[in-house]
Design a protein around this motif. Structure first.
Motif, PDB file in Angstrom:
ATOM      1  N   LYS A 126       0.810  -1.213   0.000  1.00 53.62           N
ATOM      2  CA  LYS A 126       0.000   0.000   0.000  1.00 53.62           C
ATOM      3  C   LYS A 126       0.846   1.267   0.000  1.00 53.62           C
ATOM      4  O   LYS A 126       0.438   2.289  -0.561  1.00 53.62           O
ATOM      5  CB  LYS A 126      -0.936  -0.002   1.211  1.00 53.62           C
ATOM      6  N   ARG A 127       2.045   1.222   0.612  1.00 57.12           N
ATOM      7  CA  ARG A 127       2.875   2.433   0.645  1.00 57.12           C
ATOM      8  C   ARG A 127       3.369   2.798  -0.745  1.00 57.12           C
ATOM      9  O   ARG A 127       3.357   3.970  -1.143  1.00 57.12           O
ATOM     10  CB  ARG A 127       4.046   2.224   1.603  1.00 57.12           C
ATOM     11  N   MET A 128       3.808   1.792  -1.501  1.00 56.07           N
ATOM     12  CA  MET A 128       4.269   2.060  -2.862  1.00 56.07           C
ATOM     13  C   MET A 128       3.094   2.476  -3.743  1.00 56.07           C
ATOM     14  O   MET A 128       3.238   3.323  -4.632  1.00 56.07           O
ATOM     15  CB  MET A 128       4.942   0.812  -3.438  1.00 56.07           C
ATOM     16  N   ARG A 363     -10.279   4.667  -3.210  1.00 56.66           N
ATOM     17  CA  ARG A 363     -10.044   3.235  -3.038  1.00 56.66           C
ATOM     18  C   ARG A 363      -8.625   2.919  -2.573  1.00 56.66           C
ATOM     19  O   ARG A 363      -8.431   2.225  -1.576  1.00 56.66           O
ATOM     20  CB  ARG A 363     -10.331   2.496  -4.350  1.00 56.66           C
ATOM     21  N   ASN A 364      -7.629   3.423  -3.302  1.00 57.22           N
ATOM     22  CA  ASN A 364      -6.245   2.990  -3.077  1.00 57.22           C
ATOM     23  C   ASN A 364      -5.527   3.771  -1.991  1.00 57.22           C
ATOM     24  O   ASN A 364      -4.549   3.276  -1.428  1.00 57.22           O
ATOM     25  CB  ASN A 364      -5.449   3.082  -4.381  1.00 57.22           C
ATOM     26  N   ILE A 365      -5.975   4.981  -1.705  1.00 60.78           N
ATOM     27  CA  ILE A 365      -5.320   5.774  -0.661  1.00 60.78           C
ATOM     28  C   ILE A 365      -6.160   5.782   0.606  1.00 60.78           C
ATOM     29  O   ILE A 365      -5.737   5.295   1.657  1.00 60.78           O
ATOM     30  CB  ILE A 365      -5.069   7.218  -1.149  1.00 60.78           C
ATOM     31  N   TYR A 366      -7.379   6.286   0.512  1.00 58.92           N
ATOM     32  CA  TYR A 366      -8.206   6.423   1.716  1.00 58.92           C
ATOM     33  C   TYR A 366      -8.575   5.065   2.306  1.00 58.92           C
ATOM     34  O   TYR A 366      -8.346   4.805   3.498  1.00 58.92           O
ATOM     35  CB  TYR A 366      -9.467   7.213   1.387  1.00 58.92           C
ATOM     36  N   ARG A 371      -8.131   4.047   6.020  1.00 58.16           N
ATOM     37  CA  ARG A 371      -9.383   3.632   6.655  1.00 58.16           C
ATOM     38  C   ARG A 371      -9.828   2.301   6.089  1.00 58.16           C
ATOM     39  O   ARG A 371     -10.784   2.199   5.321  1.00 58.16           O
ATOM     40  CB  ARG A 371     -10.458   4.701   6.422  1.00 58.16           C
ATOM     41  N   GLN A 372      -9.118   1.239   6.492  1.00 57.84           N
ATOM     42  CA  GLN A 372      -9.426  -0.074   5.940  1.00 57.84           C
ATOM     43  C   GLN A 372     -10.798  -0.584   6.354  1.00 57.84           C
ATOM     44  O   GLN A 372     -11.351  -1.465   5.706  1.00 57.84           O
ATOM     45  CB  GLN A 372      -8.341  -1.061   6.358  1.00 57.84           C
ATOM     46  N   SER A 373     -11.338  -0.031   7.421  1.00 52.96           N
ATOM     47  CA  SER A 373     -12.658  -0.456   7.879  1.00 52.96           C
ATOM     48  C   SER A 373     -13.768   0.478   7.400  1.00 52.96           C
ATOM     49  O   SER A 373     -14.894   0.392   7.865  1.00 52.96           O
ATOM     50  CB  SER A 373     -12.686  -0.524   9.412  1.00 52.96           C
ATOM     51  N   ASP A 376     -18.962   1.403   2.785  1.00 51.42           N
ATOM     52  CA  ASP A 376     -19.148   1.759   1.378  1.00 51.42           C
ATOM     53  C   ASP A 376     -19.698   3.175   1.250  1.00 51.42           C
ATOM     54  O   ASP A 376     -19.286   3.936   0.368  1.00 51.42           O
ATOM     55  CB  ASP A 376     -20.102   0.758   0.719  1.00 51.42           C
ATOM     56  N   ARG A 377     -20.599   3.560   2.119  1.00 53.99           N
ATOM     57  CA  ARG A 377     -21.178   4.906   2.103  1.00 53.99           C
ATOM     58  C   ARG A 377     -20.099   5.966   2.338  1.00 53.99           C
ATOM     59  O   ARG A 377     -20.085   7.025   1.698  1.00 53.99           O
ATOM     60  CB  ARG A 377     -22.273   5.015   3.165  1.00 53.99           C
ATOM     61  N   GLU A 378     -19.176   5.654   3.255  1.00 54.11           N
ATOM     62  CA  GLU A 378     -18.084   6.583   3.552  1.00 54.11           C
ATOM     63  C   GLU A 378     -17.187   6.780   2.321  1.00 54.11           C
ATOM     64  O   GLU A 378     -16.769   7.902   2.015  1.00 54.11           O
ATOM     65  CB  GLU A 378     -17.264   6.047   4.721  1.00 54.11           C
TER      66      GLU A 378
END
Length: 597
Positions: A126-128, A363-366, A371-373, A376-378
């Motif tokens: 995820k960092r890359m 999707r890929n940053i947030y 915020r992996q948890s 979908d609304r968020e």
């Protein structure tokens, strides 16, 4: 200031048409994906993955055929010293779609990814993925800025508005379009967009060609009448620059989220390929009227027109040659129809790039990094907020940067030098890892920025072989500026260095850790030791066999819910915690034992 009421009415009519189509598309597909259980955020990003050939072909073509494409092509055909020989975009981007369809569309679509950054986060973490988001975002912002700049120029001609006001107004409308219905609205408005451009320009071309002020364009192509021949030529000293720019357009046109958003929304992997080939043909067809209008501009005695005795190039308005030709060489009813149609059409291109940038961020940053948890609304609300933010950034770039073509090249530079070699590595080179990716990123950035960027007044600190110092005069202020021109193909060289750096450093790191020359505890990026553990190797999809991508996996797929993504990602740290737990609960003892074997 005189406001052209007819032009304003024409714009309003075509804007309303696209708005109605966008709202209708959003309403028609508001329940799309619900029966399959697809997340709402994923539906906004890639539709229901059911885009067919007709709508898909139009929206893929419209990915490139926007304001920057038609205005930029006409601009370069018109400019003395450049001409058709330097209008590389039509063939460059058409070939990029062909190459993308042949080599990249099928593996990306068959894996069921949602964004272009998914494979990077799968293999490199995820960092890359966050680092690679930066050039991807900048590319989308520059591309949106080029579209808005072209549209602002067109509007300023139609209604005699201040060009800055035109850009801001256009950006606000484009942002509103994007909020209406996600990819479905973008795709359906693209159909209207291409019809508007095709009809609007082709109606105008015959009237402009037959205007008494216009000389025979077949004559002005090879002979100087009012300015240098519009066919153009490539001097021996500029050959490498031409090749460098063409490679940039051809290969740098592939790793864009706006392209892969269409690829990933196709109903099958094979359809994704076909859409690319259809779009390549569409790009060439849609460039023809722009080339003709540029040639008409180069063949016009402006002293006989309402524009005035001084030609657009001498007023530093070459980037507005297309709307100027339509406005001053066509009857009012034709010019207003053509300009109104083109204005409304090119505006609908801006929402594609803004939607692409917000999709990658949400999707890929947030979601993946912070915020992996997140619900979908968020995620949907994060997309809506970032649409405004990125739209604002694109507007600022459109107001402060030079020509449309300059914005265009600049947007492809970062993507070409940094993302393309990484995409090549992650899909087709077995064994690359995060260490190689970081090295490739640094090589690409330093070598490219080291060459300078005249459009941003960025001086070089690396002087490549063959560089020269040229003086450029601002036609409006008379100011003289000295610019370093790099005649060495340093952009392509930077891309190749980035690719080779990725492969070389990856294999070096792999050798050092696996041979024991470096202790496993120094694998601080978890890119070699953990990546080759039994657990993670069982999860690997892209690099699971002797060959990177098995041909048996290239058939059409119907991707399942986001929860099944846990089974596809090699890097488990990129997944929401609850998804990993749910996956582990669903695993049976028998299957676990089989994996261990």
């Amino acid at each position: 200031m005189a406001i052209h009421i007819e032009g304003l009415v024409a714009i309003a009519i075509f804007y309303m048409l696209i708005l109605v189509v966008g709202i209708w598309a959003a309403w028609k597909n508001k329940h799309s994906g619900e029966t399959e259980g697809t997340d709402r955020s994923e539906t906004i990003m890639v539709g229901g993955r059911d885009i067919g050939l007709f709508v898909g072909g139009f929206t893929m073509t419209a990915t490139w055929v926007g304001g920057g494409y038609i205005n930029g092509t006409a601009e370069y055909v018109y400019l003395p010293g450049f001409g058709l020989a330097w209008a590389q975009a039509p063939f460059g981007y058409a070939l990029s779609l062909v190459v993308g369809g042949l080599f990249f569309a099928k593996p990306m679509r068959s894996r069921g990814y949602v964004t272009m950054l998914d494979p990077f986060q799968q293999i490199y973490g995820k960092r890359m993925g966050g680092l690679l988001f930066i050039p991807a975002l900048m590319g989308e912002i520059f591309w949106s800025a080029a579209i808005l700049s072209a549209l602002g120029a067109t509007l300023s001609v139609i209604v005699d508005m201040n060009i800055k006001m035109s850009v801001v107004l256009s950006a606000l409308i484009a942002i509103f379009y994007t909020l209406v219905g996600g990819l479905y609205s973008v795709a359906y408005t693209d159909v209207v967009q291409l019809f508007c451009i095709f009809i609007g320009l082709w109606i105008s071309v015959p009237f402009a060609l037959t205007n008494p002020a216009v000389a025979d364009i077949t004559l002005t192509a090879v002979k100087e009448v009012y300015q240098a021949p519009w066919r153009g030529s490539i001097s021996s000293g500029d050959t490498w620059i031409w090749i460098d720019n063409f490679c940039l357009l051809m290969l740098g046109g592939i790793p864009w989220q706006v392209y892969f958003q269409r690829v990933l929304s196709a109903s099958s992997a094979t359809y994704a390929q076909v859409l690319s080939f259809l779009a390549a043909f569409g790009c060439l067809v849609m460039a023809v009227p722009s080339v003709l209008i540029g040639a008409i501009g180069a063949s016009t005695d402006w002293n006989q027109t309402s524009y005035g005795a001084i030609s657009p190039k001498d007023k530093d308005q070459a980037d507005m040659i297309l709307p100027i030709v339509l406005q001053h060489l066509c009857p009012p009813f034709v010019s207003f129809f053509g300009l109104g149609a083109v204005s409304a059409a090119v505006m609908s291109s801006a929402d594609s790039s803004i939607l692409s940038a917000s999709s990658m961020f949400a999707r890929n940053i947030y979601q993946m990094a912070f915020r992996q948890s997140a619900s979908d609304r968020e995620i949907v609300w994060v997309m809506r907020i970032t649409i405004f933010v990125f739209g604002g950034l694109a507007t600022v770039m459109a107001l402060v940067t030079g020509t449309v073509y300059g914005l265009w090249y600049l947007s492809s530079d970062l993507v070409y030098v940094i993302i393309f070699p990484q995409l090549l590595s992650v899909l087709f080179v077995k064994g690359t890892n995060t260490y190689g990716s970081v090295a490739a990123y640094l090589f690409g950035v330093v070598l490219r920025i080291g060459g300078g960027e005249p459009y941003l007044h960025l001086p070089p600190f690396i002087y490549y072989p063959g560089w020269t110092l040229e003086q450029r005069v601002d036609l409006l202020t008379g100011a003289i500026e000295e610019v370093v021109v790099q005649r060495f193909p340093f952009k392509t060289m930077s891309m190749l260095a980035s690719f080779l750096g990725n492969v070389g450093v990856s294999y070096l790191a792999k050798y050092l850790f696996e041979s024991g020359k470096l202790s496993h505890r120094y694998d601080f990026l978890d890119a070699v030791v953990s990546q080759h553990s039994a657990e993670n190797m069982d999860k690997t999809t892209l690099v699971a066999r002797g060959n990177n991508i098995g041909l048996s996996e290239m058939g059409p797929v119907k991707p399942r819910l986001s929860v099944t993504l846990a089974a596809a990602f090699a890097r488990r740290d990129t997944l929401p915690t609850e998804l990993v737990e749910e996956e582990e609960e669903e695993s049976s003892p028998d299957s676990s034992h089989h994996d261990e074997e």
